[in-house]
Design an enzyme around this catalytic site. Structure first.
Site, PDB file in Angstrom:
ATOM      1  N   HIS A 183       0.343 -26.889 -14.605  1.00 24.24           N
ATOM      2  CA  HIS A 183       0.847 -25.632 -14.069  1.00 24.24           C
ATOM      3  C   HIS A 183       2.319 -25.857 -13.747  1.00 24.24           C
ATOM      4  O   HIS A 183       2.647 -26.669 -12.881  1.00 24.24           O
ATOM      5  CB  HIS A 183       0.054 -25.279 -12.798  1.00 24.24           C
ATOM      6  N   ASP A 309      -6.804 -16.820 -17.069  1.00 19.54           N
ATOM      7  CA  ASP A 309      -6.382 -17.237 -15.722  1.00 19.54           C
ATOM      8  C   ASP A 309      -7.284 -16.577 -14.677  1.00 19.54           C
ATOM      9  O   ASP A 309      -6.843 -16.186 -13.606  1.00 19.54           O
ATOM     10  CB  ASP A 309      -4.911 -16.897 -15.481  1.00 19.54           C
TER      11      ASP A 309
END
Lengths: 430, 293
Positions: A183, A309
């Site tokens: 991330h 996500d």
């Protein structure tokens, strides 16, 4: 599981692995594709499913979903995530390690693998923590976790800020051919920020997150990939500069891939409107120019995969002032419909879209799916790309209802989902 | 004196050490200072015994209680000791190159007993002697050095010496413990024990320091042992008559299992005996070059 073969006929076959598109059928036997093509002979004992001309393609493989098990089963369980995924045409979900306890121990990975097998109707493959406790300090047991069934290594919603830790992890992971998913969002540059930095945030009186929170981390990572040769996947990029960075890295032949969330392909910061917390995301929704750049990067292959996500949050975490609300939106069930907007707007071809939703994730993760070919697992979907509907969040199968597409007009519905030769979802209208 | 001759000399010292009367007079009247800036039971006592068996007056400098703790620099320590007119100083230091620096500042002979991650030459000599005694040769053997190569002076000295003597030296470690660029020095590197140990004649294990096991260079002891610890299963990848070595002190259950360490293929105890012999040989070789004032 029934051992009876199933024949799909009268389908519009799309194989995103080859880009091939043709009318035909698929014969499924013993959990795998036994035959595929325009002329698939009728097997005497097969159950026949008439697709009525609708699209048949490999099931979607979603490389990023947060599931609350263990530790937060009120938000989502492996079972509820599986049902949501099946309804959305997702046949394999990569679950993030941000659980309680975190997925940093082989025994916990083993638990997830077994529990998913027992309770989920789709494949759930856990990504393990890259560092112990997701704390970014000490490398997790990459070798043992991989043996236990971890498919990738990531600190989930967190970034590893210590470059030395990242360097060693990339170096060590290479020995095990392990994929590191990162991330890319520097928490120090994010600071107190809650949405994209710029004019709109200033108007709303909200602290902003500069694009550089992403690009600085991404640039650093790519330098470290060049140093170490480790396999690296940027979980999600959100801005035009990041696309440039990844494009350049690929140009150098580095083992770098990246994803984009469906939200960043569909929405921009203006959709936050009057402080809609369901659109509070990490990374934040960006400017429309960035969204356009994401679409272009998807088309030219700079962006490899689209992820949901999926991040279920309950009302208590979302019904708060914007700055105090949790990040995240659910997305498993709307992934395909939202992505099909790009096809209807004629921005992306349907095979390319499915490639990013199925074939590329399979390739990056080293999974056998993502293609319509003999011997591949029968993880398949049948969908009507044109069927219109208005999303009512109460219809969502996910335990949490924080969808950014609530009340949105969408087009494209999954009619049937098959996992390993078994029909796990079928819409009433089929 | 070439290496084989030095090993021949060491071989004769083995006999001396096995006699009841172990004392020779080669270094009678000579002063040997063991200057250890880093604790080492094994190497220090080995040098002490070697010096004493050759008849030297041996002084162990306890660095913990010396002026170094009071802030004296390495060079000042060297100059001070030099003024006491020793004949041989044996030095162990935690910094690479420190022994070389000290040697420039003293008039006597200096023996490197290990400097940082640079070299530990007497360890390599004793390993070579041990191999030669058990295999009859070094040339043509495949030696797999496994474990924390990055931080190991033992590995570096063995790589140089064994390669010079005609062995095929392989390095086996996770990439985090391989020195960058080492493959370009001409050593084959492996990150898998299975591949690295294939057809090896000698499996040389290295110690993994505790502070490197917990997520910095390798994730954990469990993981390290699982993939890089020498147990019977991994030893089976090597030749059936492969021999196992370890410079000590061992971490049982980390880089080596107890059954391998204590097993029939282990040379670990013999290495310690050869340590004394090799150090006697080194000191004796130096003695022939010492000035006769």
């Amino acid at each position: 599981m029934s051992n009876q073969p199933i024949l799909f006929k009268n389908a519009r076959l799309i194989d995103p692995a080859s880009g091939r598109e043709e009318r035909g059928g698929v014969l499924v036997r013993d959990g795998v594709i036994a035959a595929v093509g325009p002329q698939v002979a009728q097997a005497a004992d097969a159950q026949v499913i008439d697709c009525g001309g609708q699209v048949l393609s490999p099931g979607l493989i979603d490389m990023r979903a947060f599931i609350g098990e263990p530790g937060g089963p009120y938000r989502e369980t492996l079972k509820s995530a599986g049902e949501a995924a099946a309804a959305g045409g997702v046949t394999t979900v990569v679950s993030m390690p941000d659980t309680s306890p975190a997925l940093d121990d082989p025994a916990v990975i083993d638990f997830i693998v077994r529990r998913a097998r027992d309770t989920s109707i789709v494949n759930i493959r856990p990504a393990a923590a890259l560092t112990k406790g997701l704390e970014g300090q000490e490398m997790a047991e990459i070798g043992r976790l991989k043996e236990a069934g971890a498919i990738a290594f990531t600190d989930g919603a967190r970034s590893v800020t210590n470059a030395q830790v990242m360097r060693r992890a990339l170096t060590y992971a290479r020995d095990f051919d392990a994929l590191i998913v990162h991330h890319v969002e520097d928490p120090d540059l994010v600071g107190q920020g809650v949405m994209n930095e710029g004019e709109f945030a200033s108007r709303l009186g909200l602290p902003g997150i500069p694009r550089e929170a992403e690009t600085v981390m991404l640039e650093r990572d790519i330098r470290l990939v060049r140093l170490t040769g480790g396999r690296y996947h940027a979980a999600m990029i959100s801005c035009a500069d990041s696309a440039e960075i990844v494009r350049a890295a690929k140009g150098l032949g580095l083992p770098v891939t990246c994803g984009v969330s469906i939200n960043h392909l569909s929405l921009n910061e203006n959709d936050i409107g009057d402080y809609r917390t369901f659109l509070k995301l990490s990374p934040p929704l960006r400017h429309e120019d960035d969204r356009q750049a994401m679409i272009e990067a998807l088309v030219d292959g700079t962006i490899d995969v689209i992820v949901s996500d999926h991040n279920p949050q309950d009302v208590e975490n979302k019904r708060l002032p914007f700055a105090e609300a949790a990040n995240g939106a659910v997305g498993l069930e709307t992934l395909l419909s939202a992505a099909l907007r790009l096809v209807h707007e004629e921005r992306v071809s349907l095979p390319r879209l499915l490639n990013a939703l199925s074939t590329r994730p399979a390739e990056i993760l080293g999974l056998p799916g993502g293609k319509l070919s003999v011997g591949a697992p029968a993880d398949l979907i049948v969908f009507d790309p044109d069927a219109p509907y208005v999303l009512d969040k109460r219809d969502l199968r996910s335990l949490s209802k924080n969808s950014p597409f609530d009340e949105a007009r969408l087009q494209g519905q999954v009619m049937l989902t098959m996992v390993a030769g078994r029909v796990v979802f079928q819409r009433d209208t089929m | 004196m070439d290496i084989q001759a030095l090993l021949d000399l060491a071989e004769s010292q083995v006999e001396v050490s096995r006699q009841i009367e172990k004392r020779k007079s080669t270094l009678r009247g000579r002063t040997q200072i063991n200057l250890f800036f880093e604790a080492s039971t094994r190497t220090q006592s080995s040098f002490e015994i070697a010096g004493k068996r050759l008849g030297a007056d041996v002084l162990n400098m306890q660095v913990g209680s010396s002026s170094v703790k009071k802030g004296e620099t390495l060079i000042d320590t060297a100059v001070t000791l030099n003024a006491m007119r020793p004949d041989i100083i044996v030095v162990r230091h935690h910094s690479a190159g420190a022994v070389h620096l000290l040697a420039q500042k003293v008039d006597c002979s200096v023996v490197n007993a290990g400097d940082g991650a640079h070299e530990h030459p007497t360890q390599a000599l004793l390993d070579a002697l041990t191999i030669r005694r058990n295999k009859g040769r070094i040339e043509g053997l495949t030696v797999a050095i496994c474990g924390d190569i990055l931080h190991s002076r033992v590995a570096r000295s063995n790589m140089i010496l064994l390669a010079a003597m005609g062995a095929r030296v392989r390095l086996v470690a996770p990439s985090t413990l391989l020195p960058p660029g080492i493959a370009r020095l001409g050593f084959e590197t492996f990150t898998s024990m299975k591949e690295g140990l294939k057809d090896a004649d000698i499996v040389m294990m290295l110690r993994l320091q505790r502070e490197r096991m917990n997520g910095s260079f390798v994730p954990s002891v469990k993981e390290y042992f699982r993939f890089y610890g020498l147990d019977q299963e991994k030893l089976a990848f090597a030749k059936p008559d492969a021999l196992v070595m370890h410079p000590g002190p061992m971490n049982r259950g980390v880089e080596i299992s107890s059954d391998v360490a204590d097993g029939a293929q282990s040379l670990i105890r013999e290495q310690v005996e050869m340590g004394v012999a090799v150090r006697m040989a080194v000191l004796e070789a130096l003695a022939s070059h010492l000035p006769n004032r």
